[in-house]
Design a protein around this motif. Structure first.
Motif, short mmCIF file in Angstrom:
data_model
loop_
_atom_site.label_atom_id
_atom_site.label_comp_id
_atom_site.label_asym_id
_atom_site.label_seq_id
_atom_site.Cartn_x
_atom_site.Cartn_y
_atom_site.Cartn_z
N ASP A 182 0.83 -1.21 0.00
CA ASP A 182 0.00 0.00 0.00
C ASP A 182 0.86 1.26 0.00
N TYR A 183 2.04 1.17 -0.61
CA TYR A 183 2.97 2.29 -0.58
C TYR A 183 2.43 3.54 -1.27
N ASP A 184 1.47 3.36 -2.18
CA ASP A 184 0.93 4.49 -2.93
C ASP A 184 -0.45 4.91 -2.44
N GLN A 185 -0.82 4.47 -1.25
CA GLN A 185 -2.16 4.74 -0.73
C GLN A 185 -2.17 5.79 0.38
N HIS A 186 -1.04 6.00 1.05
CA HIS A 186 -1.01 6.88 2.22
C HIS A 186 -0.16 8.12 1.92
N ASP A 187 -0.77 9.30 2.08
CA ASP A 187 -0.05 10.54 1.85
C ASP A 187 1.03 10.73 2.90
N PRO A 188 2.22 11.17 2.51
CA PRO A 188 3.28 11.42 3.49
C PRO A 188 2.96 12.65 4.32
N GLU A 189 3.46 12.68 5.53
CA GLU A 189 3.30 13.86 6.37
C GLU A 189 4.31 14.92 5.96
N GLN A 190 4.02 16.14 6.35
CA GLN A 190 4.92 17.25 6.00
C GLN A 190 6.30 17.04 6.63
N LYS A 191 6.35 16.48 7.83
CA LYS A 191 7.62 16.23 8.50
C LYS A 191 8.46 15.20 7.75
N GLN A 192 7.80 14.20 7.18
CA GLN A 192 8.52 13.19 6.41
C GLN A 192 9.15 13.80 5.16
N ILE A 193 8.41 14.66 4.48
CA ILE A 193 8.95 15.33 3.29
C ILE A 193 10.10 16.24 3.69
N TYR A 194 9.93 16.95 4.80
CA TYR A 194 10.99 17.86 5.26
C TYR A 194 12.27 17.10 5.59
N ARG A 195 12.14 15.95 6.26
CA ARG A 195 13.33 15.17 6.61
C ARG A 195 14.06 14.66 5.37
N PHE A 196 13.29 14.24 4.37
CA PHE A 196 13.89 13.74 3.13
C PHE A 196 14.67 14.85 2.41
N VAL A 197 14.04 16.02 2.26
CA VAL A 197 14.69 17.14 1.57
C VAL A 197 15.86 17.66 2.39
N ARG A 198 15.68 17.79 3.69
CA ARG A 198 16.75 18.31 4.55
C ARG A 198 17.97 17.40 4.52
N THR A 199 17.75 16.08 4.50
CA THR A 199 18.87 15.14 4.47
C THR A 199 19.70 15.32 3.21
N LEU A 200 19.03 15.47 2.06
CA LEU A 200 19.75 15.66 0.81
C LEU A 200 20.50 16.99 0.80
N PHE A 201 19.86 18.05 1.27
CA PHE A 201 20.51 19.36 1.28
C PHE A 201 21.67 19.40 2.26
N SER A 202 21.52 18.75 3.40
CA SER A 202 22.59 18.75 4.40
C SER A 202 23.78 17.92 3.92
N ALA A 203 23.52 16.75 3.37
CA ALA A 203 24.60 15.88 2.94
C ALA A 203 25.34 16.45 1.74
N ALA A 204 24.61 17.07 0.83
CA ALA A 204 25.23 17.61 -0.38
C ALA A 204 25.64 19.07 -0.24
N GLN A 205 25.36 19.68 0.93
CA GLN A 205 25.72 21.08 1.20
C GLN A 205 25.15 22.03 0.15
N LEU A 206 23.86 21.89 -0.10
CA LEU A 206 23.18 22.74 -1.08
C LEU A 206 22.70 24.03 -0.41
N THR A 207 22.48 25.05 -1.20
CA THR A 207 22.10 26.36 -0.68
C THR A 207 20.59 26.51 -0.62
N SER A 208 20.14 27.55 0.09
CA SER A 208 18.71 27.80 0.23
C SER A 208 18.10 28.25 -1.10
N GLU A 209 18.87 28.97 -1.92
CA GLU A 209 18.36 29.36 -3.23
C GLU A 209 18.05 28.14 -4.08
N CYS A 210 18.85 27.09 -3.91
CA CYS A 210 18.63 25.85 -4.66
C CYS A 210 17.29 25.22 -4.29
#
Length: 314
Positions: free
Chosen positions: A133-161
């Motif tokens: 049922d991976y495509d049945q439940h909407d992700p929470e805002q915190k889950q999306i934030y953690r995913f994006v934050r992890t990529l930005f933190s690990a890759a040292q991306l900027t806020s403009e990006c």
């Protein structure tokens, strides 16, 4: 939104990076889905007239009442450290994650077209088994934030990006006529971040670097994701300054309407002096421009010079 010229807003200064030592490992959560390609894309000559926000009517703004906020007075002025040229990284990522959350939440009920390249069932980001049922439940805002934050933190991306990432994501949804949903949001966001980091940052993160952040993804998969993302965008990756600024202020409005205000601090003497110095520099710069615009003489055939008329105050 369709755009025609490159963004002229300067990027934030970045620290020099080592392509391998700066990367952190990421343990993804559960995965999601997608379907076959074959969309009727717009011709490249027409894309400048596409207005993403008019066609899709971004529905991620949700009013939850006004938060209790600080107000400036005669003795104290409250300011945040967030500007259009140097946004606050943490709060910009939070706003982008919130915008993505509302795109998922407010997608069409009947569901749009799904593309295989974004399906997490076909292209998982980890070796762990994808739930049925991976495509049945909407992700929470915190889950999306953690995913994006992890990529930005690990890759040292900027806020403009982060802002450019949202531009590309919404542009993809319009050009490809697809919806972002629980089954494809991670790979769509990953593709938008991958492209934004290469277009915006001088020291772009290579595809192989993302394979060190997401341990179970292959370089071939990253290359194919980037290629198809570009094709669906019709290679329209230009972001003019007007589009960038509009997204920045839209994100600020989104944060205020969802009680996610940027932190305010009293204006200190040092900060006031810096702001005054910047204002003085800009004023001197435009004084020179105004002087150059003034013409000492003009022929009768060409009276299109700038005229300076004193104001009349009644």
């Amino acid at each position: 939104m369709g755009s025609t010229t490159s963004c002229c807003v300067p990027a934030s200064p970045k620290l020099s990076r080592n392509a391998h030592s700066r990367l952190e490992s990421y343990q993804p959560e559960s995965e999601l889905s997608r379907e076959d390609t074959g969309c009727n894309l717009q011709h490249i000559s027409d894309r400048e007239n596409v207005d993403v926000r008019d066609k899709r009517k971004s529905l991620f703004v949700n009013n939850h009442g006004t938060a209790r906020r600080k107000y400036s007075s005669c003795s104290t002025i409250f300011l945040d450290d967030n500007t259009v040229s140097q946004p606050n990284l943490k709060y910009t990522i939070k706003c982008v994650a919130l915008a993505i959350y509302y795109h998922i939440k407010n997608r069409d009920a009947d569901g749009g077209m799904l593309l295989d390249i974004f399906d997490e069932k076909l292209h998982p980001l980890s070796k762990s088994e994808v739930p049925q049922d991976y495509d049945q439940h909407d992700p929470e805002q915190k889950q999306i934030y953690r995913f994006v934050r992890t990529l930005f933190s690990a890759a040292q991306l900027t806020s403009e990006c982060a802002i450019v990432t949202l531009v590309y994501l919404e542009r993809l949804l319009t050009y490809a006529e697809i919806d972002i949903c629980p089954g494809n949001w991670k790979r769509i966001v990953l593709g938008a971040i991958l492209l934004a980091s290469k277009v915006w940052d001088d020291q772009a993160v290579w595809n192989v670097d993302y394979c060190q952040i997401l341990k179970d993804i292959t370089v071939e998969d990253m290359n194919e994701l980037e290629r198809q993302f570009l094709e669906l965008l019709q290679f329209n990756i230009n972001v003019p300054s007007s589009v960038y600024a509009k997204y920045y202020f839209d994100l600020r409005s989104l944060s205020e309407s969802n009680n996610l205000s940027f932190p305010l601090e009293p204006l200190s003497r040092d900060k006031a002096q810096r702001l005054e110095a910047i204002s003085r520099l800009c004023d001197d710069k435009y004084k020179d421009v105004r002087r150059a615009a003034r013409k000492r003489s003009a022929s009768m055939d060409n009276l299109c010079g700038v005229r300076w008329v004193p104001a009349i105050l009644s």
